[in-house]
Scaffold this active site. Structure first.
Site, short mmCIF file in Angstrom:
data_model
loop_
_atom_site.label_atom_id
_atom_site.label_comp_id
_atom_site.label_asym_id
_atom_site.label_seq_id
_atom_site.Cartn_x
_atom_site.Cartn_y
_atom_site.Cartn_z
NE ARG A 119 4.18 27.78 42.30
CZ ARG A 119 5.42 28.26 42.28
NH1 ARG A 119 5.69 29.36 41.61
NH2 ARG A 119 6.38 27.66 42.94
CE LYS A 141 -16.01 18.03 39.43
NZ LYS A 141 -16.91 16.89 39.76
CD GLU A 183 -21.18 11.91 31.84
OE1 GLU A 183 -22.09 12.14 32.65
OE2 GLU A 183 -20.02 11.58 32.19
CE LYS A 225 -19.85 20.13 33.92
NZ LYS A 225 -18.95 19.05 33.67
CD GLU A 235 -18.30 17.51 42.98
OE1 GLU A 235 -17.94 17.69 41.80
OE2 GLU A 235 -18.28 16.41 43.53
NE ARG A 239 -18.41 20.71 38.66
CZ ARG A 239 -17.47 21.30 37.97
NH1 ARG A 239 -17.05 22.50 38.33
NH2 ARG A 239 -16.94 20.73 36.91
CG ASN A 243 -19.67 12.99 40.58
OD1 ASN A 243 -18.91 12.20 40.06
ND2 ASN A 243 -19.34 14.22 40.90
CG HIS A 246 -20.14 10.03 37.21
ND1 HIS A 246 -21.43 10.18 36.74
CD2 HIS A 246 -19.35 10.62 36.27
CE1 HIS A 246 -21.42 10.83 35.59
NE2 HIS A 246 -20.16 11.11 35.28
CG HIS A 250 -15.49 7.22 38.53
ND1 HIS A 250 -15.44 8.38 39.26
CD2 HIS A 250 -15.73 7.62 37.26
CE1 HIS A 250 -15.62 9.42 38.47
NE2 HIS A 250 -15.81 8.98 37.26
CG HIS A 263 -16.64 8.46 31.73
ND1 HIS A 263 -16.31 8.25 33.05
CD2 HIS A 263 -17.50 9.52 31.72
CE1 HIS A 263 -16.92 9.15 33.81
NE2 HIS A 263 -17.65 9.94 33.03
P1 NAD Z 1 -12.00 9.96 24.88
O1 NAD Z 1 -11.40 11.26 25.15
O2 NAD Z 1 -11.21 8.74 25.17
O3 NAD Z 1 -12.48 9.93 23.35
C1 NAD Z 1 -13.15 8.78 22.89
C2 NAD Z 1 -12.50 8.23 21.62
O4 NAD Z 1 -12.93 9.01 20.51
C3 NAD Z 1 -10.99 8.27 21.59
O5 NAD Z 1 -10.51 7.11 20.94
C4 NAD Z 1 -10.69 9.50 20.75
O6 NAD Z 1 -9.44 9.46 20.14
C5 NAD Z 1 -11.80 9.43 19.75
N1 NAD Z 1 -12.20 10.70 19.15
C6 NAD Z 1 -12.33 11.88 19.78
N2 NAD Z 1 -12.86 12.78 18.96
C7 NAD Z 1 -13.06 12.17 17.78
C8 NAD Z 1 -13.59 12.57 16.54
N3 NAD Z 1 -14.10 13.80 16.39
N4 NAD Z 1 -13.63 11.68 15.53
C9 NAD Z 1 -13.19 10.43 15.72
N5 NAD Z 1 -12.68 9.96 16.88
C10 NAD Z 1 -12.63 10.84 17.90
O7 NAD Z 1 -13.37 9.77 25.69
P2 NAD Z 1 -14.56 10.79 26.05
O8 NAD Z 1 -15.76 9.95 26.15
O9 NAD Z 1 -14.57 11.98 25.19
O10 NAD Z 1 -14.15 11.30 27.50
C11 NAD Z 1 -14.07 10.41 28.59
C12 NAD Z 1 -13.17 11.03 29.63
O11 NAD Z 1 -13.74 12.25 30.08
C13 NAD Z 1 -12.97 10.17 30.86
O12 NAD Z 1 -11.61 10.17 31.21
C14 NAD Z 1 -13.78 10.87 31.92
O13 NAD Z 1 -13.29 10.65 33.20
C15 NAD Z 1 -13.68 12.29 31.49
N6 NAD Z 1 -14.78 13.16 31.97
C16 NAD Z 1 -14.43 14.33 32.54
C17 NAD Z 1 -15.42 15.18 32.96
C18 NAD Z 1 -15.05 16.53 33.53
O14 NAD Z 1 -15.92 17.21 34.04
N7 NAD Z 1 -13.80 16.93 33.42
C19 NAD Z 1 -16.77 14.86 32.79
C20 NAD Z 1 -17.08 13.64 32.17
C21 NAD Z 1 -16.07 12.79 31.78
N1 GLY Z 2 -18.73 15.77 35.33
C1 GLY Z 2 -18.84 16.21 36.67
C2 GLY Z 2 -18.58 17.65 36.86
O1 GLY Z 2 -18.19 18.39 35.99
O2 GLY Z 2 -18.76 18.12 37.95
#
Ligand code: NAD
Ligand code: GLY
Length: 363
Positions: A119, A141, A183, A225, A235, A239, A243, A246, A250, A263
């Site tokens: 938890r 998130k 972003e 942010k 949100e 917040r 999006n 998005h 998505h 993404h």
């Molecule tokens: P990702 O995590 O898939 O990373 C992108 C690629 O880069 C992967 O192949 C990874 O292995 C590689 N990589 C990472 N760091 C590296 C480094 N330093 N050197 C070489 N390669 C590296 O993608 P992302 O763009 O980081 O994240 C996208 C994800 O984030 C999506 O799932 C999206 O939904 C999520 N997201 C979440 C939020 C949130 O608020 N939680 C906000 C925006 C996006």
């Molecule tokens: N990326 C959207 C949020 O953090 O709210």
């Protein structure tokens, strides 16, 4: 090193450390590790690059690690199990700490595992992509995808701290760097128009990985942010503006299959759709939409939607979104450049007009 703060209530505020060489200097942040038991969650691409360095830096702890396969298509409940398996196999207690070492996929999965295990255990975000450093690691998130909808299973769960070490971006490929810029551009569009002008002027420097330009972009993005999250953690209002683009994005990620579009790429196209719809409502001028398309193109991001997707497919997929109420599609649009709307109930015919005609209406 710069230290920003995400200001939350009930002693849950936390720092974002931004700078160079922070990973190699853990004395700065080990006060956020609560006990001897530390699980590092990472993936098969990042592990060979950064796992042993982190393990050496934290050799005083009882360290375990989980190396997940790399890719958005593995951000699901089945692969989340691997984290729980390791936590249980190693008898990790409730005062353990989970470190998510990776991009947004690992950050979202690691955070969700931390939220669920017994938890809730402490977790630390070590974002290694630009996208994760400027957005996903901040704000709590967490979650995974479902075949029918992106990020539809998850929790709000804040980390103890975020460590954004710009040095790790040296190994990131150009396509991923551009995806992160989507972003970054978002903050300029939704609330920080002066930042948008700076981005327009400095895009070549960012793409050339100029250290000062990247450091400034990470810091200013995190300031934006942190302000939004501090104002509306769960949100219920502002917040949702994070999006922008998005819901369309998505739909593209889900519709084309997770991992096909990055993404950030899907968000870039989705933001252009949102801009076109804002124009149809009379909020943006043609020139504004063209300016938005131009900055995404300057960041080497796509602005043209995938030819394979139909309008009906978008509408079907967009009906599965966390902003929707009573099954009605609600979108973040732009009242002006630098000012996002709160979620708007969109008229289906106007949405269909955008989906049918963008980008040809602007040619
Ligand atoms: P990702 O995590 O898939 O990373 C992108 C690629 O880069 C992967 O192949 C990874 O292995 C590689 N990589 C990472 N760091 C590296 C480094 N330093 N050197 C070489 N390669 C590296 O993608 P992302 O763009 O980081 O994240 C996208 C994800 O984030 C999506 O799932 C999206 O939904 C999520 N997201 C979440 C939020 C949130 O608020 N939680 C906000 C925006 C996006
Ligand atoms: N990326 C959207 C949020 O953090 O709210």
């Amino acid at each position: 090193m710069k230290v920003l703060h995400v200001e939350l209530d009930q002693h849950r505020s936390y720092p974002i450390y931004i700078g160079s060489g922070i990973l190699a200097n853990p004395a700065v942040w080990t006060q956020h590790i609560r006990s001897q038991q530390v699980l590092i969650v990472t993936n098969s691409t990042i592990a060979p690059l950064y796992l042993s360095g982190l393990q050496n830096a934290l050799s005083a702890y009882q360290l375990e690690s989980v190396i997940l396969p790399d890719g958005e298509q593995y951000k699901n409940l089945a692969h989340l199990e691997q984290i729980f398996d390791q936590l249980l196999a190693k008898k990790f207690s409730r005062n353990a700490t989970l470190i998510a070492l990776g991009g947004g996929v690992i950050g979202d999965m690691g955070g969700f595992a931390a939220a669920c295990y017994q938890r809730g255990i402490a977790f630390i975000q070590i974002p290694t992509t630009l996208l994760a450093q400027v957005d996903s690691s901040v704000g709590g998130k967490t979650g995974v995808n479902h075949p029918l909808g992106k990020n539809m299973i998850g929790a709000f769960y804040q980390p103890q701290c975020v460590i954004a070490d710009a040095d790790v971006l040296d190994t990131l490929d150009d396509r991923q760097l551009s995806a992160g810029l989507a972003e970054v551009i978002k903050y300029g569009l939704i609330r920080d128009p002066e930042y948008l002008v700076w981005l327009e002027q400095n895009m070549p420097a960012l793409l050339a990985r100029d250290k000062a330009a990247l450091a400034y972009a990470i810091e200013r993005s995190c300031i934006n942010k942190a302000e939004v999250v501090g104002e509306d953690e769960f949100e219920s209002g502002v917040r949702a503006t994070l999006n922008l683009g998005h819901t369309f994005g998505h739909a593209i990620e889900t519709g084309r299959g997770y991992g096909h579009y990055l993404h950030g790429e899907a968000v870039a196209i989705g933001t252009c759709f949102a801009a076109d719809l804002s124009r149809r409502l009379g909020w943006l001028a043609d020139a504004d939409v063209q300016r938005i398309m131009a900055i995404f193109k300057a960041a080497n991001l796509p602005v043209v939607p995938p030819a394979e997707m139909t309008t009906d497919q978008y509408v079907e997929l967009m009906a599965v979104d966390k902003k929707n109420i009573d099954g009605k599609i609600r979108l973040i649009l732009l009242e002006a450049i630098g000012k996002a709307s709160l979620p708007v109930n969109v008229d289906l015919s106007q949405l269909q007009a955008t989906l049918n005609h963008y980008p040809t209406t602007l040619a």
